[in-house]
Write a protein that holds these residues in place. Sequence first.
Motif, mmCIF file in Angstrom:
data_model
loop_
_atom_site.group_PDB
_atom_site.id
_atom_site.type_symbol
_atom_site.label_atom_id
_atom_site.label_comp_id
_atom_site.label_asym_id
_atom_site.label_seq_id
_atom_site.Cartn_x
_atom_site.Cartn_y
_atom_site.Cartn_z
ATOM 1 N N ASN A 118 0.162 -4.864 5.359
ATOM 2 C CA ASN A 118 1.934 -4.451 5.181
ATOM 3 C C ASN A 118 2.554 -3.935 6.783
ATOM 4 O OD1 ASN A 118 1.921 -2.259 4.089
ATOM 5 N ND2 ASN A 118 0.763 -0.671 5.206
ATOM 6 N N LEU A 119 3.459 -4.996 6.125
ATOM 7 C CA LEU A 119 4.812 -5.734 7.097
ATOM 8 C C LEU A 119 5.850 -4.668 6.423
ATOM 9 C CD1 LEU A 119 3.724 -9.119 8.181
ATOM 10 C CD2 LEU A 119 2.561 -6.848 9.667
ATOM 11 N N ARG A 140 0.807 -1.146 0.216
ATOM 12 C CA ARG A 140 -0.288 -0.210 0.012
ATOM 13 C C ARG A 140 0.359 1.662 -0.189
ATOM 14 N NH1 ARG A 140 -2.609 -3.435 2.682
ATOM 15 N NH2 ARG A 140 -4.823 -3.575 2.738
ATOM 16 N N SER A 141 2.157 1.311 0.337
ATOM 17 C CA SER A 141 2.994 2.560 0.069
ATOM 18 C C SER A 141 3.637 2.352 -1.085
ATOM 19 C CB SER A 141 3.690 2.493 1.828
ATOM 20 O OG SER A 141 4.827 1.281 1.400
ATOM 21 N N ILE A 183 0.364 3.460 29.215
ATOM 22 C CA ILE A 183 1.712 4.592 29.060
ATOM 23 C C ILE A 183 1.497 4.478 27.661
ATOM 24 C CG2 ILE A 183 4.301 4.726 29.737
ATOM 25 C CD1 ILE A 183 3.968 2.127 31.464
ATOM 26 N N SER A 184 2.068 3.472 27.013
ATOM 27 C CA SER A 184 1.936 3.536 25.408
ATOM 28 C C SER A 184 1.750 2.016 24.570
ATOM 29 C CB SER A 184 3.400 3.689 25.433
ATOM 30 O OG SER A 184 3.524 3.786 23.720
ATOM 31 N N LYS A 185 0.674 2.766 23.383
ATOM 32 C CA LYS A 185 0.235 1.518 22.370
ATOM 33 C C LYS A 185 1.183 1.364 21.329
ATOM 34 C CE LYS A 185 -2.892 4.759 20.461
ATOM 35 N NZ LYS A 185 -2.975 5.961 21.701
ATOM 36 N N ILE A 186 1.311 0.346 20.679
ATOM 37 C CA ILE A 186 2.223 0.268 19.631
ATOM 38 C C ILE A 186 1.309 -0.260 18.804
ATOM 39 C CG2 ILE A 186 4.300 -0.663 18.888
ATOM 40 C CD1 ILE A 186 4.872 -0.593 22.233
ATOM 41 N N LYS A 187 1.585 -0.725 17.445
ATOM 42 C CA LYS A 187 0.677 -0.585 16.752
ATOM 43 C C LYS A 187 1.177 -1.227 15.266
ATOM 44 C CE LYS A 187 -3.158 0.947 18.141
ATOM 45 N NZ LYS A 187 -3.681 2.448 17.294
ATOM 46 N N GLY A 188 1.401 -2.289 15.030
ATOM 47 C CA GLY A 188 1.787 -3.282 14.568
ATOM 48 C C GLY A 188 2.280 -4.344 14.634
ATOM 49 N N TYR A 189 3.249 -5.465 13.629
ATOM 50 C CA TYR A 189 4.222 -5.944 13.855
ATOM 51 C C TYR A 189 5.351 -5.982 15.030
ATOM 52 C CZ TYR A 189 6.455 -10.792 13.338
ATOM 53 O OH TYR A 189 6.928 -12.174 12.956
ATOM 54 N N ILE A 190 5.400 -6.499 15.527
ATOM 55 C CA ILE A 190 6.636 -6.015 16.295
ATOM 56 C C ILE A 190 8.055 -7.490 16.481
ATOM 57 C CG2 ILE A 190 8.144 -5.136 18.647
ATOM 58 C CD1 ILE A 190 5.151 -4.302 19.345
ATOM 59 N N THR A 191 9.198 -7.694 15.632
ATOM 60 C CA THR A 191 10.319 -8.795 15.880
ATOM 61 C C THR A 191 10.967 -8.721 17.269
ATOM 62 O OG1 THR A 191 11.765 -7.054 15.528
ATOM 63 C CG2 THR A 191 10.661 -8.529 13.713
ATOM 64 N N VAL A 192 11.252 -9.557 17.797
ATOM 65 C CA VAL A 192 12.154 -10.097 18.769
ATOM 66 C C VAL A 192 13.612 -8.750 18.842
ATOM 67 C CG1 VAL A 192 13.518 -11.407 19.941
ATOM 68 C CG2 VAL A 192 12.148 -12.245 18.720
ATOM 69 N N ARG A 193 14.191 -8.276 17.522
ATOM 70 C CA ARG A 193 14.858 -7.228 17.494
ATOM 71 C C ARG A 193 14.700 -6.208 18.419
ATOM 72 N NH1 ARG A 193 15.817 -8.483 12.799
ATOM 73 N NH2 ARG A 193 15.136 -6.457 11.115
ATOM 74 N N GLN A 214 -5.631 -1.150 14.130
ATOM 75 C CA GLN A 214 -4.619 -1.900 13.221
ATOM 76 C C GLN A 214 -3.918 -3.174 13.742
ATOM 77 O OE1 GLN A 214 -1.186 0.787 12.329
ATOM 78 N NE2 GLN A 214 0.286 -1.612 12.100
ATOM 79 N N MET A 215 -4.324 -4.538 13.796
ATOM 80 C CA MET A 215 -3.495 -5.539 14.425
ATOM 81 C C MET A 215 -2.513 -5.869 13.766
ATOM 82 S SD MET A 215 -5.657 -6.275 17.025
ATOM 83 C CE MET A 215 -6.999 -4.579 16.958
ATOM 84 N N PRO A 216 -1.581 -6.924 14.560
ATOM 85 C CA PRO A 216 -1.510 -6.578 15.799
ATOM 86 C C PRO A 216 -1.255 -5.719 16.590
ATOM 87 C CG PRO A 216 0.617 -7.530 15.468
ATOM 88 C CD PRO A 216 -0.149 -7.152 13.974
ATOM 89 N N ALA A 217 -1.792 -5.265 18.278
ATOM 90 C CA ALA A 217 -1.328 -4.099 18.441
ATOM 91 C C ALA A 217 -0.564 -4.578 20.651
ATOM 92 C CB ALA A 217 -2.490 -3.619 18.591
ATOM 93 N N VAL A 218 -0.011 -3.442 20.567
ATOM 94 C CA VAL A 218 0.597 -4.035 22.088
ATOM 95 C C VAL A 218 0.577 -2.387 22.954
ATOM 96 C CG1 VAL A 218 2.414 -3.897 23.284
ATOM 97 C CG2 VAL A 218 2.204 -5.491 21.052
ATOM 98 N N VAL A 219 -0.439 -2.828 24.050
ATOM 99 C CA VAL A 219 -0.434 -1.550 24.638
ATOM 100 C C VAL A 219 0.282 -1.877 26.735
ATOM 101 C CG1 VAL A 219 -2.424 0.035 26.189
ATOM 102 C CG2 VAL A 219 -2.983 -1.405 23.788
#
Length: 364
Positions: A166-167, A140-141, A316-326, A302-307
Motif C-alpha cells: 500500500n505504498l 486497497r484504496s 514526540i511522534s510516530k510516523i507509519k509508512g514508507y518515507i522517501t528522502v525528499r 504498520q511497517m515501516p515505522a519511525v518514532v
Amino acid sequence: MINKVSFKMNRFYISIFALIVANNVLSQHTVQPSNIKWYDIETAYELNKKKPLPIIIDVYTDWCSWCKFMMKTTFANKGIEDYINNNFYPVRFNAETLDTIKFKGKEYRNRKLGRKPTHDLATFLLDGKLSYPSIVYFDRSGKKTVVPGYKEPKDIEPALVYNVENLSKYVSLSEFTANFMYTYPAAFEKDHSIFKIPEIIKPDTLGVPNWLSPKRIDINNKKKRKPTIVFFYTNWCISCKVMEKTTFHNQNINQFISKNFNLIKIDAANQDTLTFLNKKYLSGGKNNPHQITQTLLQGNFQMPAVVFFDENGKQISKIKGYITVRNFMPLLNFFHEKKYQKISYNEYLKSFKYSGTTTNSPTN
C-alpha cells in the motif's frame, strides 16, 4: 489498523517472497502451467468488498503472443505465483470478449467495431492506451496503476510489492521501482536495466548509517545526549528493506542524522529482551510483535515505522509508512529545530525551502 492476527498473516504471506527476492532466484523456479487462481473481474470485485485485497488484472487478447509468453514464464514463476495467490485477487480479462460485464456499478460492452473489436472495459482499464499485455492494479484504496508490456519476474516484483504494501500514498511507482532495483541490484545489473534509471529518481545509497544498540542510549549524560530516531522494520516487510537502503543510506540524510540524532533500528518481531531508555522490554513470543513494538506503536503495527524521541527520552511522534528522502528531510529538520513545540508540521512545510512534493506528516 493492523492487529496481531494480521501481523502474523503478513509475516507468513510475504516472508516467502521476501526470501526469494533477497536471493534473486525467482527466475530459477518455474512451474507449468501457472497455478495462479484467476477470478473473473466481477467476482474479484465482490470478494474485495468483503475482504479488501489489491486486485491485479492481466489484460490480454487471444492473438497476443507476448501475453501467452508471459503466462508461461512470469505468471508460471513459483515465487510470483505464490505471492499473487496469497496477496491479491488475480483477474484475467480478454480485452476483446463479447460478454457484457458489470464493474463498480457500471455496465460495459463490446461494441463490435472494427476487425479486432475492443471491449469498453478494456478501454476504461487501460485509459484508452490499448497495449497488450498490460497489467492493471487496484490497491486497497482503489487507486489504479497501469503497467503496459511484457514483464519478466524481476520486473513485476516492484509493482507487486508496491500494491501489497500500500505504498501509493507515499511514493510513485517509478521512484519505488528505482529504489527497489538499488536494494536488490544483482538481477538488474545483469541486464543493465539499473544503469538506465533516470537521474531524477536515481537513489544515492553511498551513506553508511551509524546504527546504535537500543541499550546505548544514555539520557543521563547531558553533554552527549541527542534526540533519538527508532526505525521499526520486519524481515517480511520488503518496503522496510528498500527504505533502509535508499532513505537512511542517502548521504545527505545520513550526514544530518549522524550530526543531530541517535539512530536505532528494531526488528518489530525481535525475540530477545531489549533495553531502551533504562527500561526492559520482553519478546512478544513467536510471530508476535515485540513488547517494545507494542508499547511504542500502540497496537498499530504498520511497517515501516519511525518514532522520534527528544533528548530527554520523551516520545514526540510516530510516523507509519514508507518515507522517501525528499519527505524525510523536512521531518528531520522539523524535529531538530523543535518546531513541533510551536507549530504543526503542515504549517512548517509552508516555510520549508525544499524541492519536491512532501506527503508524509507526523502522527502523534
